[in-house]
Design a protein around this motif. Structure first.
Motif, mmCIF file in Angstrom:
data_model
loop_
_atom_site.group_PDB
_atom_site.id
_atom_site.type_symbol
_atom_site.label_atom_id
_atom_site.label_comp_id
_atom_site.label_asym_id
_atom_site.label_seq_id
_atom_site.Cartn_x
_atom_site.Cartn_y
_atom_site.Cartn_z
ATOM 1 N N GLU A 83 0.811 -1.201 0.000
ATOM 2 C CA GLU A 83 0.000 0.000 0.000
ATOM 3 C C GLU A 83 0.849 1.257 0.000
ATOM 4 O O GLU A 83 0.512 2.265 -0.644
ATOM 5 N N LEU A 84 1.985 1.272 0.705
ATOM 6 C CA LEU A 84 2.837 2.448 0.765
ATOM 7 C C LEU A 84 3.433 2.755 -0.592
ATOM 8 O O LEU A 84 3.517 3.913 -1.011
ATOM 9 N N SER A 85 3.845 1.715 -1.306
ATOM 10 C CA SER A 85 4.401 1.917 -2.644
ATOM 11 C C SER A 85 3.333 2.462 -3.577
ATOM 12 O O SER A 85 3.591 3.358 -4.387
ATOM 13 N N GLN A 86 2.145 1.930 -3.465
ATOM 14 C CA GLN A 86 1.055 2.439 -4.302
ATOM 15 C C GLN A 86 0.753 3.881 -3.954
ATOM 16 O O GLN A 86 0.475 4.698 -4.835
ATOM 17 N N LEU A 87 0.807 4.215 -2.648
ATOM 18 C CA LEU A 87 0.606 5.599 -2.239
ATOM 19 C C LEU A 87 1.698 6.490 -2.819
ATOM 20 O O LEU A 87 1.446 7.616 -3.265
ATOM 21 N N GLY A 88 2.955 6.004 -2.870
ATOM 22 C CA GLY A 88 4.059 6.774 -3.444
ATOM 23 C C GLY A 88 3.853 7.006 -4.920
ATOM 24 O O GLY A 88 4.096 8.100 -5.435
ATOM 25 N N ILE A 89 3.426 5.962 -5.635
ATOM 26 C CA ILE A 89 3.178 6.107 -7.077
ATOM 27 C C ILE A 89 2.103 7.155 -7.319
ATOM 28 O O ILE A 89 2.240 8.020 -8.176
ATOM 29 N N THR A 90 1.039 7.062 -6.518
ATOM 30 C CA THR A 90 -0.056 8.022 -6.682
ATOM 31 C C THR A 90 0.396 9.429 -6.364
ATOM 32 O O THR A 90 0.063 10.389 -7.069
ATOM 33 N N PHE A 91 1.203 9.596 -5.326
ATOM 34 C CA PHE A 91 1.689 10.917 -4.939
ATOM 35 C C PHE A 91 2.581 11.507 -6.027
ATOM 36 O O PHE A 91 2.504 12.692 -6.353
ATOM 37 N N ASN A 92 3.467 10.667 -6.606
ATOM 38 C CA ASN A 92 4.350 11.130 -7.676
ATOM 39 C C ASN A 92 3.549 11.571 -8.893
ATOM 40 O O ASN A 92 3.884 12.559 -9.555
ATOM 41 N N LYS A 93 2.468 10.820 -9.225
ATOM 42 C CA LYS A 93 1.620 11.210 -10.351
ATOM 43 C C LYS A 93 0.953 12.547 -10.083
ATOM 44 O O LYS A 93 0.810 13.386 -10.982
ATOM 45 N N LEU A 94 0.557 12.770 -8.842
ATOM 46 C CA LEU A 94 -0.074 14.027 -8.478
ATOM 47 C C LEU A 94 0.898 15.190 -8.647
ATOM 48 O O LEU A 94 0.543 16.256 -9.166
ATOM 49 N N ILE A 95 2.163 14.994 -8.253
ATOM 50 C CA ILE A 95 3.173 16.034 -8.396
ATOM 51 C C ILE A 95 3.369 16.365 -9.869
ATOM 52 O O ILE A 95 3.478 17.531 -10.271
ATOM 53 N N THR A 96 3.416 15.331 -10.686
ATOM 54 C CA THR A 96 3.593 15.541 -12.127
ATOM 55 C C THR A 96 2.420 16.332 -12.705
ATOM 56 O O THR A 96 2.606 17.234 -13.522
#
Length: 720
Positions: free
Chosen positions: A216-229
């Motif tokens: 779940e943490l990795s998925q949260l990181g992926i989602t957060f990175n997409k949001l930054i982009t």
């Protein structure tokens, strides 16, 4: 509160929120759902009541219009078996109760029921619906229905059981979900918090989470990175949006306007001039009210702030400087907040003037067509009613002809009046009928005949007054009076109650200048008379008046003929008497002459007889003969005096007379003169005194009486 929030764990918050959610859901579900359910059940009952009341009100219109109580009872009788109906009332337009059905008692009075509004009224025990009743758009009265609310209560009780069962299931599910969230969500979040603590900002660059792993943490990181982009891309797009919007404004075939949150125009497409006849450059920096109505601008921004960031299909109008008004459709979208820090919106303006005009024409045609259809339907109904009236009038006309023929054939006044009462009443469906006949001696209208017969006993004679009955007689005018036209004094004259629904017709029974009386027809609680009824019964009464006039003339002619015959007989008798008197006068003249001549002869004989009697005293036989001759001569002298009296030439000579001697002498003479078929008998009182009389005239009287008696007994008899 904040302290508690920060000092409690997510697991504790979850359990607290679950408990609160369970309580709130149960409370809200129970009250909102139960209220909705109750409203639904009440609405179902209202729909049933509305449909039943609408159907009944439609059918009752004709019954109230015709005042047909049996028709109303026939329609409503079937509703008494409906278990949902607690009570049912029908009131006419005057507030009079025409029908009532009540299963249970209720606290509402008649006035309270009539004051109920058009919406259904829900009380603690009843649902009450009040429906106006119309007949061809003419208001006739009210239908008031009361329904039991027991059905709603039973449905709600059943629903409460289901809600309790559902609430229990929901609580178990909430507890299980809370446990699941606590185990499968809170634990990974704790791990994510632990990992996030290892990262921070470096050199003003956005920190990116590691994207390795599938937890779940990795998925949260992926989602957060997409949001930054996406944030970086959005910033770049915002920088390029001005050029983009300008390009859209130049290329759009639809007039566009860009305005800020305060209603100031920031930009406008060039083709706005084709719509508003104002160049787009001139609109920059001006308020939207330059182009759009101020009220619409306020409504648009109010809706944007309260409902959302876009508005579709908003219809308004703009005033073109040439004086023309155009109707436009607005579609408004938000452009977000740009460099100025104020929200911006883009307005798309579509000219729908021709479309609206076309729709308006179509709507007008549809309305006109609907109006024509309604008028056609109304005319069809009116034609049907008129056709029924024509058929009814044709039947009444045929009946009128039959009654008129019966009146013409009537031989007496009583027969005419009976036909007028009985047949006239059936012609116009009257409950009662009366004939007031004029009595010239009493100078009153006297009730002479009625239907029913015992109704006549309740009526009294009408002296000259202001009642419509006497006015009909005096002014020779017909009256048709329904409820409002009959006052209490008229009801008293007709022996009716002023609370009854009464319709009357009063007609003068007259022909030319002669007035016979007044005919009155009455309807009680069974409808009203119409003008057609007045026309029919007027024709019949006029025919009866003509027949009565003919009967009176015929009776007068017969009486005149009898008087003429009697006068003729009296004239003949008088003529015979005059002729007899003339004969007697001539005979008297002749007899008088003969009597004078005969009296002269007797005047010679009587003295000579006296001389002969004096000389024959010595000769008894001769004296006897002389006395016989003298007696005969005296009778001849009496006869001469009677003849002279008959000829009215003899004076009256009164002297004492022995009546018995006179009657005996007259009886002997009558035996010889009256004939053998007459037996003459005398009964004389010997003690009668002398009387003073003219013997000749008294003898003549007795002889005349005897002759009259003989003439009265042509076959013989006894004369005493």
């Amino acid at each position: 509160m904040k302290r508690w929030v920060y000092n409690t764990t997510i697991s504790q918050k979850l359990w607290f929120l679950s408990g609160m959610a369970l309580v709130l859901v149960v409370i809200l579900f129970y009250f909102i759902f139960m209220r909705t359910t109750r409203l639904q059940f009440v609405e179902a009952l209202e729909k049933k009541g509305e449909s039943v009341s609408q159907l009944l009100a439609t059918n009752l219109g004709a019954g109230l219009y015709l005042n047909d109580k049996s028709y109303i009872q026939k329609i409503l009788k079937g509703m008494e078996g409906d278990s949902d109906i607690a009570f049912l009332y029908v009131f006419d337009k005057n507030g009079n109760q025409r029908y009532a059905f009540q299963v249970v008692n209720h606290p509402l009075s008649r006035d309270s029921l009539l004051q109920i509004g058009p919406k259904p009224l829900l009380t603690s025990n009843f649902l009450i619906i009040k429906k106006p009743i119309y007949f061809y758009r003419e208001f006739q009265g009210y239908l008031i229905l009361g329904f039991h609310d027991q059905w709603v209560k039973n449905k709600i009780a059943s629903q409460e059981k289901q809600i309790l069962f559902g609430t229990t299931i929901f609580a178990v599910i909430i507890i299980l979900l809370t446990l699941g969230i606590s185990n499968f969500i809170v634990s990974p979040i704790r791990h994510a918090i632990h990992r996030l603590g290892q990262y921070s900002y470096e050199n003003n660059q956005l920190i990116r989470f590691p994207e390795s792993g599938k937890d779940e943490l990795s998925q949260l990181g992926i989602t957060f990175n997409k949001l930054i982009t996406q944030v970086e891309d959005t910033i770049q797009k915002l920088r390029d949006s001005e050029n983009y919007i300008a390009t859209i404004l130049d290329l759009s075939p639809i007039p566009l306007i860009v305005a800020d949150g305060e209603g100031i125009i920031l930009n406008a497409s060039s083709n706005i001039q084709l719509l508003a006849n104002i160049p787009g450059k001139e609109l920059k920096g001006k308020p939207l009210t330059t182009l759009l109505p101020e009220g619409d601008v306020e409504v648009i921004y109010s809706r944007i702030s309260s409902q959302g960031e876009s508005i579709d299909n908003y219809i308004t109008s703009i005033d073109v400087p040439t004086g023309q008004k155009k109707i436009v459709e607005l579609n408004i979208s938000s452009l977000g907040t740009r460099d100025s820090g104020k929200p911006e919106f883009i307005f798309a303006l579509i000219d729908i003037t021709e479309k609206i005009e076309t729709q308006r024409e179509i709507l007008e045609h549809q309305n006109r067509l609907q109006k024509y259809n309604r008028e056609l339907s109304q005319k069809t109904k009116e034609l049907g009613i008129a056709n029924e009236k024509i058929k009814s009038n044709a039947r009444k006309l045929d009946h009128l002809i039959q009654i008129s023929q019966e009146i013409i054939r009537a031989a007496s006044i009583a027969d005419v009046l009976k036909v007028l009462i009985h047949q006239g009443r059936t012609l116009i469906d009257a409950n009662k009928a009366i004939i007031f006949y004029w009595n010239p001696k009493q100078k009153k209208l006297v009730p002479s005949l009625s239907y029913p017969a015992d109704y006549l006993k309740k009526l009294k004679s009408i002296a000259p007054n202001q009642s419509f009955i006497y006015k009909s007689f005096e002014d020779n005018e017909s009256f048709l009076l329904n409820e409002d036209g009959i006052n209490a004094s008229d009801c008293a004259i007709l022996a009716l109650k002023d609370t009854q629904v009464i319709s009357t017709i009063a007609l003068p029974l007259s022909e030319k200048d002669y007035k016979f009386g007044v005919v009155v027809y009455i309807k009680e609680d069974s409808g009203v008379f119409y003008i057609e009824d007045l026309n029919f019964i007027t024709t019949l009464v006029h025919q009866a008046a003509i027949t009565l006039d003919k009967i009176y003339l015929l009776q007068a002619f017969r009486e005149k003929a009898r008087n003429l015959e009697k006068a003729y007989q009296e004239l003949k008798s008088t003529q015979q008497q005059i002729l007899q008197l003339q004969k007697m006068e001539s005979l008297g003249t002749l007899v008088g002459g003969i009597a004078h001549d005969f009296n002269n002869i007797l005047g010679i004989i009587i003295p000579n007889l006296d001389l002969m009697r004096m000389r024959g005293k010595n000769d008894p036989e001769l004296l006897k003969r002389i006395l016989i001759i003298q007696d005969t001569v005296e009778r001849a002298a009496d006869l001469t005096r009677q003849l002279l009296m008959f000829s009215r030439n003899q004076d009256v000579h009164l002297k004492p007379i022995q009546i018995n001697n006179l009657l005996s002498r007259i009886a002997r003479m009558l035996k010889r003169t009256l004939g053998k078929h007459i037996d003459i008998q005398t009964e004389l009182d010997e003690n009668l005194p002398l009387i003073q009389a003219d013997e000749t005239r008294l003898t003549q009287v007795i002889v005349n009486l005897a002759v009259n008696a003989r003439d009265a007994m042509p076959d013989g008899g006894v004369l005493k």
